[in-house]
Design a protein around this motif. Structure first.
Motif, PDB file in Angstrom:
ATOM      1  N   LEU A 365       0.836  -1.198   0.000  1.00 37.58           N
ATOM      2  CA  LEU A 365       0.000   0.000   0.000  1.00 37.58           C
ATOM      3  C   LEU A 365       0.871   1.250   0.000  1.00 37.58           C
ATOM      4  O   LEU A 365       1.598   1.512   0.965  1.00 37.58           O
ATOM      5  N   GLU A 366       0.839   1.990  -1.100  1.00 38.79           N
ATOM      6  CA  GLU A 366       1.453   3.313  -1.154  1.00 38.79           C
ATOM      7  C   GLU A 366       0.690   4.155  -2.164  1.00 38.79           C
ATOM      8  O   GLU A 366       0.542   3.769  -3.325  1.00 38.79           O
ATOM      9  N   THR A 367       0.240   5.310  -1.717  1.00 42.22           N
ATOM     10  CA  THR A 367      -0.566   6.209  -2.559  1.00 42.22           C
ATOM     11  C   THR A 367       0.153   7.533  -2.776  1.00 42.22           C
ATOM     12  O   THR A 367      -0.483   8.573  -2.932  1.00 42.22           O
ATOM     13  N   HIS A 368       1.476   7.496  -2.806  1.00 44.21           N
ATOM     14  CA  HIS A 368       2.289   8.705  -2.784  1.00 44.21           C
ATOM     15  C   HIS A 368       1.853   9.734  -3.838  1.00 44.21           C
ATOM     16  O   HIS A 368       1.709  10.922  -3.553  1.00 44.21           O
ATOM     17  N   GLY A 369       1.656   9.285  -5.076  1.00 44.45           N
ATOM     18  CA  GLY A 369       1.339  10.217  -6.151  1.00 44.45           C
ATOM     19  C   GLY A 369      -0.077  10.745  -6.141  1.00 44.45           C
ATOM     20  O   GLY A 369      -0.434  11.590  -6.975  1.00 44.45           O
ATOM     21  N   MET A 370      -0.889  10.287  -5.182  1.00 41.04           N
ATOM     22  CA  MET A 370      -2.275  10.752  -5.092  1.00 41.04           C
ATOM     23  C   MET A 370      -2.394  12.096  -4.388  1.00 41.04           C
ATOM     24  O   MET A 370      -3.507  12.573  -4.134  1.00 41.04           O
ATOM     25  N   TYR A 371      -1.259  12.714  -4.084  1.00 39.65           N
ATOM     26  CA  TYR A 371      -1.317  13.997  -3.381  1.00 39.65           C
ATOM     27  C   TYR A 371      -2.040  15.068  -4.193  1.00 39.65           C
ATOM     28  O   TYR A 371      -2.468  16.097  -3.655  1.00 39.65           O
ATOM     29  N   VAL A 372      -2.199  14.835  -5.494  1.00 40.59           N
ATOM     30  CA  VAL A 372      -2.852  15.843  -6.339  1.00 40.59           C
ATOM     31  C   VAL A 372      -4.372  15.791  -6.213  1.00 40.59           C
ATOM     32  O   VAL A 372      -5.072  16.643  -6.761  1.00 40.59           O
ATOM     33  N   THR A 373      -4.887  14.803  -5.494  1.00 46.47           N
ATOM     34  CA  THR A 373      -6.327  14.684  -5.303  1.00 46.47           C
ATOM     35  C   THR A 373      -6.583  14.231  -3.874  1.00 46.47           C
ATOM     36  O   THR A 373      -5.685  14.266  -3.038  1.00 46.47           O
ATOM     37  N   GLU A 374      -7.792  13.812  -3.579  1.00 52.14           N
ATOM     38  CA  GLU A 374      -8.083  13.348  -2.224  1.00 52.14           C
ATOM     39  C   GLU A 374      -7.343  12.048  -1.954  1.00 52.14           C
ATOM     40  O   GLU A 374      -7.390  11.116  -2.756  1.00 52.14           O
ATOM     41  N   MET A 375      -6.671  11.993  -0.811  1.00 54.31           N
ATOM     42  CA  MET A 375      -5.919  10.788  -0.486  1.00 54.31           C
ATOM     43  C   MET A 375      -6.878   9.662  -0.123  1.00 54.31           C
ATOM     44  O   MET A 375      -7.858   9.872   0.611  1.00 54.31           O
ATOM     45  N   PRO A 376      -6.624   8.447  -0.609  1.00 53.36           N
ATOM     46  CA  PRO A 376      -7.545   7.330  -0.362  1.00 53.36           C
ATOM     47  C   PRO A 376      -7.790   7.024   1.119  1.00 53.36           C
ATOM     48  O   PRO A 376      -8.849   6.500   1.457  1.00 53.36           O
ATOM     49  N   THR A 377      -6.838   7.344   1.991  1.00 55.38           N
ATOM     50  CA  THR A 377      -7.035   6.997   3.395  1.00 55.38           C
ATOM     51  C   THR A 377      -8.206   7.743   4.016  1.00 55.38           C
ATOM     52  O   THR A 377      -8.748   7.310   5.038  1.00 55.38           O
ATOM     53  N   ASP A 378      -8.632   8.857   3.400  1.00 53.81           N
ATOM     54  CA  ASP A 378      -9.776   9.618   3.912  1.00 53.81           C
ATOM     55  C   ASP A 378     -11.080   9.275   3.196  1.00 53.81           C
ATOM     56  O   ASP A 378     -12.135   9.836   3.526  1.00 53.81           O
ATOM     57  N   ASP A 379     -11.006   8.364   2.226  1.00 55.21           N
ATOM     58  CA  ASP A 379     -12.165   8.057   1.405  1.00 55.21           C
ATOM     59  C   ASP A 379     -12.765   6.722   1.838  1.00 55.21           C
ATOM     60  O   ASP A 379     -12.118   5.672   1.712  1.00 55.21           O
ATOM     61  N   PRO A 380     -14.004   6.714   2.353  1.00 51.50           N
ATOM     62  CA  PRO A 380     -14.609   5.444   2.807  1.00 51.50           C
ATOM     63  C   PRO A 380     -14.656   4.369   1.723  1.00 51.50           C
ATOM     64  O   PRO A 380     -14.668   3.181   2.035  1.00 51.50           O
ATOM     65  N   TYR A 381     -14.664   4.781   0.461  1.00 52.14           N
ATOM     66  CA  TYR A 381     -14.701   3.812  -0.633  1.00 52.14           C
ATOM     67  C   TYR A 381     -13.539   2.824  -0.545  1.00 52.14           C
ATOM     68  O   TYR A 381     -13.687   1.650  -0.883  1.00 52.14           O
ATOM     69  N   TRP A 382     -12.392   3.316  -0.091  1.00 51.74           N
ATOM     70  CA  TRP A 382     -11.179   2.491  -0.109  1.00 51.74           C
ATOM     71  C   TRP A 382     -10.964   1.705   1.184  1.00 51.74           C
ATOM     72  O   TRP A 382     -10.027   0.923   1.280  1.00 51.74           O
TER      73      TRP A 382
END
Length: 943
Positions: A365-382
């Motif tokens: 699990l690494e979402t480093h490049g997602m900084y340009v949008t909402e980070m998945p850790t805050d999204d209940p979908y994920w």
């Protein structure tokens, strides 16, 4: 057709010897599908032909590919290296129109042996679908995680077909943005496993009331029994009904990274007539007094971050390659690996169990490049995906004793989904700790983890007077190119403060892909394949090259973390065992004396079986009495027998010191008297007294005549000079004139005529949070008293101080000083050209200069030796291993005058003079900053 729930990974065997050998390839109940497959490369899943979906495989124009392997490294597509940025648009809801897709196909023959058949994929990047005999089995994702299907009803005796569709990009790619090459395909093993009635098996070591037990939890639809083996001998047995069973291990041998004792539980499936072995270790991981402890002992992680990488095959690694690489890591003295940033190939953990390495197992699990949008850790979908990836990791790797910490992933911010992830792990496995660097408030993590924190910032946290979770550096010492620097400075801090428990170098290996050219092989980095988005050479950042040739950085790290410390004075050596658990059984100290590069003497001394943390006795080396000034003593600890990965004769540690030569005084018996308050050492006429409370020398006496009127203490202050007028207030604010000493530990060792004390002290002012950590080695020998001091300032420390050194308050006044150093007059770092080196002598009334306004004066720099004659008739002789600063002032700290007693100052460094009463401060190169320092001085008393 059922996708199996997450579980541990195991195999059945048909006889005990094969089961205990624990080689999965030797199991008759495994059918490997590794090898050459037929392959079709497409630009998009929309191009998948109907014939493939329909199972008309002969209608497809096939090429070939090796499994395990990556598509891009076999001519299908191109590699792409990025560190953070995605090479595709950051939109998890819509994968790119061009999405490289591989179609895999092969025929194989199969004969059913046990009741159930499982199709196992150990790693496919990124998503896949699988068909068996033309029937859709299911799909999978989570590139570095195991996916299993029950295919009992689909397999037939004889010829079968398997087809797999793999897509490079998917919504899950945005959770797998690890700093590495983007490489896709079936890159780990594909296996069909015959199984009986056992569904899952977990072994949890427990330490209860001084006894080791194991809790065995099985899920099964058949009756099972188990025997535990150690060194291939049965030691315990039990029935294993479904659920939990607890039983005691007699005469236990604990597992540690230094003593990797492994047991094997052999489960007998009577219905299947077959055996399932599962190795485990007796070890407990817990937090004790805010420290990470293994079997009750605080551990120091001397670790590396390791990506799975081969310059020719990418993340597709053979078992031989893994064994060779992990063996190389172990031989370097490294004791821990962080699986950056995903669970590794299962065999890797078997090797770490066997060789003894502490593993942080990190979630894929690494979402480093997602900084340009909402980070998945805050999204209940994920949230479900976060939790699922953690659960799959824990279930698969649960039984490996080498895994001491679970990591939630890497560089994915921190939020509710991490909290859910951590809760899921604790439900499954409360026996281990949890790490996540992004959890800076340690809401769910058991440790405070940071990356690339400076030594100064580590110290600031370490000296806070509060209970706090331990600090580890999950990444530090960036080894890119010619690096990393300051590794010894970091290691000093790790060993100084119990709240700092080490770290993991970034990283083990350069990730250069190999290309053959007319000039021979070369290794390339990001951009070599024309990628429009790449991070260039940032993947060339390891301690070893892609071909695993060690860099100078690895050699430095190996020396910094070596498991022995050497203390040396004249012809005496003491060795300290820095292992946490291992003794020095079958080890020797080897030594070699060189002058101008030529050997003049050498030999070896057998080491006793020192317990962890223990000092050897004082070892006397047979060295020449006189020797040149450029003599060097080389020391090493070597094995005499094979010990794990270390062959007989392997070097475990080494050091080199300047040799001072033997003293002229004759041997004499030494006695040590100890009380709760004092340690008193008497050697012939010399007596040395050390206060256990402060760690200071409180008295030096010769034939009963006492020299000191108070403690020989490390001090920083001096009488201000006129040019200090603008800095005096800051010195007073930092209270440098009022320091309290506290002894943190003291160890004593000796032989017949020499005693050594290893002392840890803390010196700190009142009412303000800064101090000095001191490591002092004190020798009492024929040379007198040799004091080696190493110090580190920490906390909200002053930027500069006037001096650093020892203050010796005398019981009498000084009569005269005879010395070799700068003279005849005083000298300071920025005022010494008129004071050449030489042999000088002055009476007390000639020592200082009588400034109109009384102030600091009289310092002599570059002093090699000095004899200080006192009014009572005793002489204090001083030798510096390196040149010292020497001064004599009144006992009240004022310039010499009518005082009834004086004090001698022996300083490592002194502050420069400058012109700051009206002009500038001293130049930076002359100023005394509060950096780490060390110096050595030998004192002897003469009548």
């Amino acid at each position: 057709m059922i996708k199996l729930a997450p579980r541990t990974r195991f195999f059945y065997y048909n006889d005990l010897a094969t089961a205990l050998a624990y080689k999965e390839a030797a199991s008759p109940y495994t059918h490997s599908l590794n090898g050459t497959w037929q392959f079709c490369y497409l630009q998009s899943p929309r191009e998948v032909p109907e014939a493939f979906i329909a199972g008309d495989y002969d209608a497809i124009d096939w090429q070939t590919i090796k499994v395990p392997g990556h598509m891009e490294l076999q001519g299908y597509g191109k590699p792409n290296y990025t560190n953070i940025s995605f090479p595709i648009p950051v939109d998890p809801e819509a994968t790119p129109a061009k999405n490289p897709t591989g179609l895999y196909f092969r025929r194989f023959t199969f004969k059913q042996q046990l009741a159930r058949q499982i199709l196992r994929f150990d790693g496919v990047d990124s998503t896949f679908k699988v068909w068996l005999n033309g029937q859709l089995v299911g799909d999978g994702h989570g590139s570095r995680l195991m996916t299993e299907f029950d295919v009992t009803d689909l397999l037939v005796s004889g010829e079968n077909t398997i087809a797999v569709q793999v897509q490079k990009w998917s919504q899950y790619s945005f959770l797998e943005d690890q700093d590495q090459w983007w490489l896709s395909g079936i890159f780990r093993d594909v296996t069909i496993v015959d199984e009986g009635g056992l569904d899952d098996l977990q072994i949890t070591p427990q330490y209860q009331k001084g006894q080791w037990q194991i809790e065995v939890e099985v899920q099964a639809n058949t009756q099972l029994s188990g025997k535990v083996y150690f060194a291939d001998e049965p030691i315990a047995e039990t029935v294993l009904p479904a659920g939990k069973t607890v039983f005691t291990i007699p005469k236990p041998h604990e597992w540690t990274d230094e003593t990797p004792n492994l047991y094997t539980l052999v489960v007998e499936d009577e219905t299947a007539g077959a055996l399932v072995p599962m190795r485990f270790g007796l070890r407990r991981v817990e937090m004790i007094d805010d420290q990470i402890c293994l079997n009750g002992v605080p551990v120091l992680f001397n670790g590396v971050n390791r990506h799975e990488f081969n310059p020719e095959t990418g993340r597709a690694l053979t078992q031989d390659y893994i064994l060779s690489e992990v063996t190389q890591i172990k031989r370097a003295g490294i004791n821990a690996i962080r699986t950056s940033h995903y669970p590794n190939t299962p065999y890797f953990y078997d090797v770490c169990d066997e060789l003894g390495l502490l593993v942080i197992d990190e979630c894929d699990l690494e979402t480093h490049g997602m900084y340009v949008t909402e980070m998945p850790t805050d999204d209940p979908y994920w949230q479900g995906e976060f939790v699922s990836r953690a659960e799959r990791m824990v279930h698969r790797d649960f039984n490996h004793p080498s895994i001491v910490i679970w990591s939630l992933g890497n560089e994915s911010d921190f939020g509710p989904n991490h909290v859910a992830q951590a809760a899921a792990i604790r439900r499954l496995d409360p026996s281990r700790l949890i790490h996540y660097e992004g959890d800076r408030e340690t809401e769910v993590a058991d440790m405070y983890s940071t990356m690339y924190t400076s030594v100064e910032d580590i110290e600031k946290r370490a000296v806070k007077l509060t209970h706090q979770k331990p600090h580890i550096l999950c990444e530090y010492g960036h080894a890119m190119g010619n690096g990393a620097g300051s590794l010894q400075d970091y290691q000093d801090v790790f060993r100084l403060y119990k709240s700092v428990q080490g770290g993991f170098i970034w990283e083990w290996k350069d990730h250069g892909l190999k290309q053959d050219t007319l000039d021979g092989p070369k290794y390339v980095w990001g951009g070599a394949f024309g990628e429009p988005v790449n991070d260039g050479t940032f993947c060339i950042d390891g301690l070893v090259r892609p071909d695993r040739v060690p860099s100078p950085g690895l050699l430095e790290y190996e020396h910094v973390i070596q498991p022995f410390q050497f203390f040396v004075a004249q012809n005496h050596v003491v060795v300290k065992n820095l292992y946490h658990f291992q003794t020095t059984q079958d080890m020797v100290l080897r030594w070699r004396l060189e002058v101008a590069g030529e050997k003049v003497a050498g030999g070896q001394v057998a080491l006793p079986a020192l317990e962890p943390g223990a000092l050897s006795p004082v070892l006397a080396l047979d060295l020449p009495e006189t020797i040149g000034a450029d003599a060097l003593l080389d020391l090493s600890v070597q094995t005499t027998t094979q010990q794990g990965v270390f062959e007989a004769g392997a070097q475990l540690a080494s050091d080199q010191v300047a040799y001072q030569g033997l003293p002229a005084q004759p041997d004499a018996p030494t006695t040590v008297s100890q009380t709760a308050a004092m340690v008193t050492i008497t050697r012939g006429p010399l007596t040395v007294t050390v206060d256990r409370g402060t760690g200071n020398i409180t008295q030096l006496a010769q034939a009963g005549a006492q020299l000191l009127a108070g403690d020989m203490a490390l001090t920083l202050d001096r009488l201000p000079i006129s040019n200090d007028m603008n800095v005096v207030a800051e010195r007073q604010k930092k209270r440098i004139a009022t320091l309290f000493a506290r002894c943190e530990s003291i160890q004593l060792t000796q032989n017949d005529d020499t005693v050594m004390l290893a002392i840890r002290q803390r010196v700190a002012p009142p009412a303000i949070n800064w101090g000095i950590e001191l490591a002092v080695t004190l020798w009492v020998s024929a040379a007198g008293v040799t004091i080696y001091t190493k110090g580190w300032f920490d906390g909200e420390k002053p930027t500069e101080v006037p001096r650093i050194g020892y203050q010796l308050p005398l019981t009498t006044t000084v009569k005269a000083v005879d010395w070799f150093g700068r003279g005849l007059g005083e000298s300071y770092p920025d005022s010494l050209d008129a004071a050449p080196l030489g042999h000088y002598q002055l009476n007390r009334d000639q020592w200082g200069f009588p400034y109109v306004v009384p102030q600091e004066s009289g310092n002599r720099m570059g002093v090699r030796w000095a004899t200080i004659m006192t009014a009572q008739g005793s002489n204090l002789h001083v030798d510096g291993l390196n040149p010292l600063n020497l001064n004599v002032v009144g006992g009240d700290g004022q310039p010499l005058g009518n005082q009834s007693a004086d004090q001698v100052r022996l300083d490592a460094r002194v502050q420069a003079l400058g012109s700051n009463s009206c002009g500038p401060l001293p130049l930076k190169r002359y100023r005394l900053y509060t950096d780490p320092f060390d110096f050595t001085v030998t004192l002897s008393l003469q009548k």
